[in-house]
Scaffold this active site. Structure first.
Site, mmCIF file in Angstrom:
data_model
loop_
_atom_site.group_PDB
_atom_site.id
_atom_site.type_symbol
_atom_site.label_atom_id
_atom_site.label_comp_id
_atom_site.label_asym_id
_atom_site.label_seq_id
_atom_site.Cartn_x
_atom_site.Cartn_y
_atom_site.Cartn_z
ATOM 1 N N TYR A 25 -4.887 4.231 8.026
ATOM 2 C CA TYR A 25 -6.222 3.625 8.121
ATOM 3 C C TYR A 25 -6.890 3.937 9.457
ATOM 4 O O TYR A 25 -6.912 5.076 9.891
ATOM 5 C CB TYR A 25 -6.164 2.099 7.882
ATOM 6 C CG TYR A 25 -5.433 1.770 6.623
ATOM 7 C CD1 TYR A 25 -5.966 2.114 5.395
ATOM 8 C CD2 TYR A 25 -4.197 1.163 6.660
ATOM 9 C CE1 TYR A 25 -5.288 1.833 4.219
ATOM 10 C CE2 TYR A 25 -3.506 0.872 5.503
ATOM 11 C CZ TYR A 25 -4.056 1.211 4.285
ATOM 12 O OH TYR A 25 -3.386 0.947 3.148
ATOM 13 N N SER A 48 0.801 -1.235 0.000
ATOM 14 C CA SER A 48 0.000 0.000 0.000
ATOM 15 C C SER A 48 0.829 1.277 0.000
ATOM 16 O O SER A 48 0.269 2.360 -0.194
ATOM 17 C CB SER A 48 -0.930 0.017 1.204
ATOM 18 O OG SER A 48 -1.958 -0.913 1.006
ATOM 19 N N VAL A 106 1.186 -3.829 3.995
ATOM 20 C CA VAL A 106 1.067 -5.084 4.751
ATOM 21 C C VAL A 106 2.315 -5.968 4.691
ATOM 22 O O VAL A 106 2.422 -6.926 5.437
ATOM 23 C CB VAL A 106 -0.150 -5.944 4.319
ATOM 24 C CG1 VAL A 106 -1.424 -5.388 4.872
ATOM 25 C CG2 VAL A 106 -0.205 -6.097 2.818
ATOM 26 N N TYR A 111 -3.334 -2.650 -10.251
ATOM 27 C CA TYR A 111 -3.274 -2.439 -8.796
ATOM 28 C C TYR A 111 -2.427 -3.536 -8.128
ATOM 29 O O TYR A 111 -1.558 -3.234 -7.308
ATOM 30 C CB TYR A 111 -4.703 -2.407 -8.226
ATOM 31 C CG TYR A 111 -4.724 -2.408 -6.728
ATOM 32 C CD1 TYR A 111 -4.315 -1.282 -5.993
ATOM 33 C CD2 TYR A 111 -5.126 -3.542 -6.013
ATOM 34 C CE1 TYR A 111 -4.302 -1.294 -4.604
ATOM 35 C CE2 TYR A 111 -5.117 -3.551 -4.631
ATOM 36 C CZ TYR A 111 -4.707 -2.437 -3.926
ATOM 37 O OH TYR A 111 -4.676 -2.452 -2.553
ATOM 38 N N LYS A 117 0.354 3.494 -2.856
ATOM 39 C CA LYS A 117 -0.889 4.265 -3.096
ATOM 40 C C LYS A 117 -0.683 5.784 -3.171
ATOM 41 O O LYS A 117 -1.199 6.422 -4.100
ATOM 42 C CB LYS A 117 -1.934 3.904 -2.035
ATOM 43 C CG LYS A 117 -2.449 2.467 -2.181
ATOM 44 C CD LYS A 117 -3.303 2.079 -0.984
ATOM 45 C CE LYS A 117 -3.845 0.664 -1.086
ATOM 46 N NZ LYS A 117 -4.517 0.238 0.160
HETATM 47 O O1 DON Z 1 -4.897 -4.720 -1.447
HETATM 48 C C1 DON Z 1 -4.140 -5.507 -0.927
HETATM 49 O O2 DON Z 1 -4.559 -6.508 -0.387
HETATM 50 C C2 DON Z 1 -2.630 -5.327 -0.877
HETATM 51 N N1 DON Z 1 -2.010 -5.714 -2.038
HETATM 52 C C3 DON Z 1 -2.231 -3.992 -0.371
HETATM 53 C C4 DON Z 1 -2.653 -3.885 1.010
HETATM 54 C C5 DON Z 1 -1.832 -3.072 1.935
HETATM 55 O O3 DON Z 1 -0.653 -2.979 1.916
HETATM 56 C C6 DON Z 1 -2.671 -2.492 2.998
HETATM 57 N N2 DON Z 1 -1.932 -1.698 3.906
HETATM 58 N N3 DON Z 1 -1.590 -1.836 5.001
#
Ligand code: DON
Length: 627
Positions: free
Chosen positions: A258, A81, A276, A206, A84
Site C-alpha cells: 500500500y 489481504s 491486517v 471477499y 488478494k
Molecule cells: O478489507 C478488509 O477490511 C480486510 N478483510 C482485509 C484488509 C487487509 O488485510 C488489508 N491489508 N493490510
C-alpha cells in the site's frame, strides 16, 4: 483448480548440522525482534482485536519444500489481504490478462488499503491489492452459484497451502457485520459498472477469502509456490501458470504494501503482501518464500515485526531484487581446437598426422548454465571469434540446462547469418527430449533445418568434422579396404612373415549391430579391421544395462589386442556400426606360429607398445587442454 490428491509429508528436517546456518540465524533474529513491542492488533474488525499481540512466528520455505520455522508458525490466523494476489492469479489464469485488465488496473495508488479512490478514466479500480481491486477480482471467481464459488476459492487456497483450509466463521461474521466501508466501495463500483453482480454476494466471497485460516508455515509455502513458478513445492501441484506468477509478483512489488510500497521496494526489495491480521509474505523468485506473523500493525496496516524481520533478512542475505549476481561470462565453459583434442575415433598414424596439421580448422565451444539474452549474446560473440579462423565450429550444449525464447531467437539468427558462409556451424547435445527441446524444435522447423548439422554429442560432431578434414566425405573411411601389411599392428613385418600370418587369419563378416566382443567373455581372439567401423561400449556404473560409447575404431586398426598381453576377460563390448569385415587371429595359433618365427611377435608387440604410448601421450595432452 487442482484438488489436493496427496499431500507429501513435510520435508523440514531438524535444525541441526548442515541446516543450522539458516535455522540458527532465524532463531537469533526471532529472539532479537521479540523485544519490539510497538503497535497493536487491528481492531476495526472486532474479532481481529482479540489476537494475542505476543504471537510471533517466522517461516521460510524453499522452492524444493524445505521449511525453516521459528516461533508461532503453527498458530492459525486469518489470511486477510494476503489472499488478494492469489485471487488475482486465479482470475488471470481463468480469464486471461486482457480480460482481467478490463476489470482492474496495475497502477499503485500510494493510498491506504481501504481507499475509496477509483480510476474513473479507465473505469476500474487502480490495482488488485487495494480493497476495491480485490472486490472486482472476487467477482471473477468461477462457479454456477455462490456455494460453488466459495468451494472454488477454498480449493485454490488449499492447493496453494498443500492442505485443506477452512474459513474462520467468527472473523467472517465480524467482517460481514462491520465491513461498511467495503460495502460503500462495492456499491460505488456497481454504480459505475465496475462490478455487475449483487455487491453483497461479491463482498460475501471477499470477506470469506479474507477469513480463510492459515498458519505462518502455510503462507511460507504459498509464497514459495510463487518463488517456484507456480508449482507448490510440497505437493508438486502446478497451481498457477508461470506467466501469471510474474504478473502477481509485479503488482505485489508495486502495490503489495500500500502506502508503504515505495519504501519497502527501496529497502527490502522483495515482492510482498501484508494482511491486517499481522502477516506478511515476501517472495524471492527461484529461491524462497517468507512469512512473518505478528499481530501488532502500524498506521499502514503492516505488521511491525514483520517489516523489521524482512528488512533484516533482505540485508543479511543480500536478497534485494536488484542485487545483481548474474555473471553472463560464465556461459562459456571453455573452447579448444581439434589439433589437440581428438574425437574418440581411433585413427591410424597417417590420419593422426593430418589431424595434427589441419585440426586447428575445427573449434569446439562448450556452453554451460542458462541461456538467456545476456549469456547468449556472450556465447554468440565467442562463436563469431572462433568462426573467424575455423572451418567448422561445434557448439556443445551438454551443460546447458535452459534456453529461453530470447536465446532461441538469437541462436537462430546467428545460424541464419552464418549459413552458406565460410564456417559451418555444428551443434552437439541439443536433445529434443530435454530442457533444450524448444531450441531443438526451432532447428527442426522447415526454414531452419538446413542451417546447422546436429549430433548427439560433441564426440560424434568432432568425429564428423575430422572426417571432413581427412576428406572422407559423407561415407567416412568405411569403404577403404586394407591389406594385412598396411595394418598398424603389422607394420615392419617382412612379406613372408605377412604371408605366414595370412595363413592363420580367419576373415570375419559382421552386420550392423552385431556384438563382436562381449564384456566379460574370455579373450582368446584379436581382430584387425579391414572395412567399416566398430564402437567400443562400456556399462555405465549404476545405470543397469545402459551402455556408453567410449571410442570408435575404423579400418587399418586392431581391437581386442589386449588378449595378446594378458589373455584375460574382455573389458568392453565391441559392436559393429555398419557392415564390418575384419580378420580374426587366434592368440593360441599366433603363439604357435611365432615359436618358430619370433620376429613376428617381437614386431607386433613393438607396434602395440608404440600405439599405447602414443595414445597415452595424446590423452595427457588432451587432459591438459580440457582442464
Ligand atoms: O478489507 C478488509 O477490511 C480486510 N478483510 C482485509 C484488509 C487487509 O488485510 C488489508 N491489508 N493490510
Amino acid at each position: 483448480m487442482n484438488k489436493i490428491d496427496a499431500v507429501r509429508p513435510l520435508r523440514d528436517a531438524k535444525p541441526t548440522g548442515a541446516l543450522a546456518p539458516v535455522a540458527n540465524y532465524l532463531a537469533e533474529l526471532h529472539e532479537r525482534i521479540s523485544s519490539l513491542t510497538a503497535g497493536k492488533p487491528a481492531d476495526y474488525i472486532p474479532e481481529l482485536g482479540k489476537a494475542d499481540p505476543n504471537l510471533f512466528g517466522i517461516a521460510i520455505a524453499t522452492v524444493d519444500g524445505q521449511v525453516y520455522a521459528v516461533g508461532d508458525t503453527e498458530i492459525p490466523f486469518t489470511i486477510q489481504s494476503v489472499s488478494k494476489p492469489f485471487m488475482y492469479g486465479y482470475a488471470l489464469q481463468q480469464h486471461g490478462r486482457e480480460a482481467v485488465l478490463k476489470h482492474v488496473g496495475v497502477e499503485p495508488t500510494g493510498e491506504a488499503f481501504n481507499s475509496i479512490v477509483l480510476d474513473e478514466v479507465a473505469n476500474r479500480p487502480f490495482n488488485p491489492m487495494v480493497n476495491a481491486g480485490a472486490i472486482a477480482v472476487a467477482e471473477l471467481m468461477r462457479g454456477a452459484d455462490q456455494a460453488e464459488r466459495i468451494a472454488n476459492m477454498l480449493a485454490l487456497f488449499s492447493s496453494l497451502a498443500g492442505r485443506e483450509l477452512e474459513i474462520d466463521e467468527a472473523v467472517y461474521g465480524s467482517e460481514l457485520a462491520t465491513g461498511h466501508r467495503n460495502r460503500a466501495i462495492a456499491y460505488m463500483m456497481l454504480n459505475s459498472g465496475m462490478i455487475k453482480r449483487d455487491p453483497n454476494e461479491v463482498l460475501d466471497l471477499y470477506f470469506r477469502q479474507c477469513s480463510v485460516n492459515v498458519t505462518a508455515r502455510d503462507l511460507a509455502i504459498m509464497a514459495a509456490t510463487l518463488a517456484n513458478d507456480g508449482a507448490n513445492p510440497l505437493t508438486g501441484a502446478a497451481v498457477l501458470e508461470t506467466q501469471y506468477v510474474r504478473d502477481m509478483l509485479s503488482v505485489m512489488n508495486s502495490c503489495g504494501m500500500y502506502d508503504y510500497a515505495g519504501e519497502w521496494a527501496y529497502e527490502v526489495g522483495m515482492p510482498a503482501k501484508s494482511g491486517v491480521s499481522g502477516c506478511i509474505i515476501a517472495v524471492i523468485p527461484g529461491q524462497i518464500g517468507i512469512c512473518v506473523y505478528s499481530p501488532p500493525i502500524d498506521q499502514q496496516g503492516n505488521s511491525l515485526r514483520g517489516i523489521r524481520v524482512c528488512q533484516e533478512i533482505s540485508k543479511e542475505f543480500e536478497l534485494h531484487a536488484f542485487n545483481n549476481r548474474t555473471n553472463v561470462r560464465s556461459v562459456i565453459r571453455g573452447d579448444y581446437l581439434a589439433d589437440l583434442v581428438r574425437s574418440n575415433r581411433l585413427r591410424t598414424l597417417a590420419e593422426r598426422k593430418i589431424l595434427a596439421e589441419k585440426g586447428r580448422k575445427v573449434a569446439v565451444l562448450e556452453a554451460q548454465g542458462a541461456l538467456f539474452f545476456g549469456t547468449t549474446e556472450q556465447l554468440m560473440r565467442r562463436l563469431a571469434l572462433l568462426a573467424s579462423d575455423a572451418r567448422y565450429v561445434i557448439v556443445d550444449f551438454k551443460r546447458v540446462h535452459l534456453a529461453d525464447s530470447s536465446a532461441r531467437k538469437l541462436i537462430v539468427r546467428a545460424a541464419r547469418a552464418m549459413a552458406g558462409g565460410e564456417t559451418e556451424l555444428v551443434f552437439a547435445s541439443m536433445h529434443d527430449d530435454g530442457p533444450l527441446a524448444p531450441l531443438a524444435r526451432a532447428f527442426a522447423e522447415p526454414e531452419n533445418e538446413k542451417l546447422v548439422r546436429i549430433f548427439r554429442d560433441a564426440d560424434a560432431a568432432l568425429e564428423w568434422c575430422e572426417d571432413q578434414l581427412l576428406a572422407y566425405g559423407a561415407h567416412g573411411a568405411a569403404g577403404t579396404k586394407f591389406a594385412l601389411s598396411e595394418i598398424n599392428l603389422f607394420k615392419g613385418l617382412k612379406p613372408e612373415e605377412c604371408r605366414l600370418l595370412e595363413s592363420i587369419v580367419q576373415p570375419l563378416v559382421f552386420e550392423k549391430g552385431d556384438v563382436i566382443i562381449r564384456e566379460g567373455a574370455d579373450a582368446n581372439l584379436f581382430f584387425v579391421l579391414a572395412r567399416g567401423t566398430v564402437s567400443v561400449q562400456i556399462k555405465v556404473p549404476g545405470q543397469g544395462e545402459r551402455k556408453k560409447r567410449v571410442a570408435s575404431i575404423g579400418p587399418g586398426l586392431s581391437f581386442g589386442e589386449m588378449a595378446l598381453l594378458d589373455g584375460g576377460k574382455r573389458s568392453a563390448d565391441i559392436v559393429a556400426d555398419d557392415k564390418v569385415i575384419c580378420y580374426g587371429l587366434r592368440v593360441q595359433q599366433l603363439h604357435e606360429l611365432t615359436a618358430a618365427h619370433p620376429n613376428i611377435m617381437i614386431t607386433i608387440l613393438g607396434n602395440l607398445t608404440r600405439e599405447f604410448s602414443e595414445r597415452l601421450r595424446h590423452a595427457n595432452e588432451e587432459i591438459g587442454v580440457l582442464e
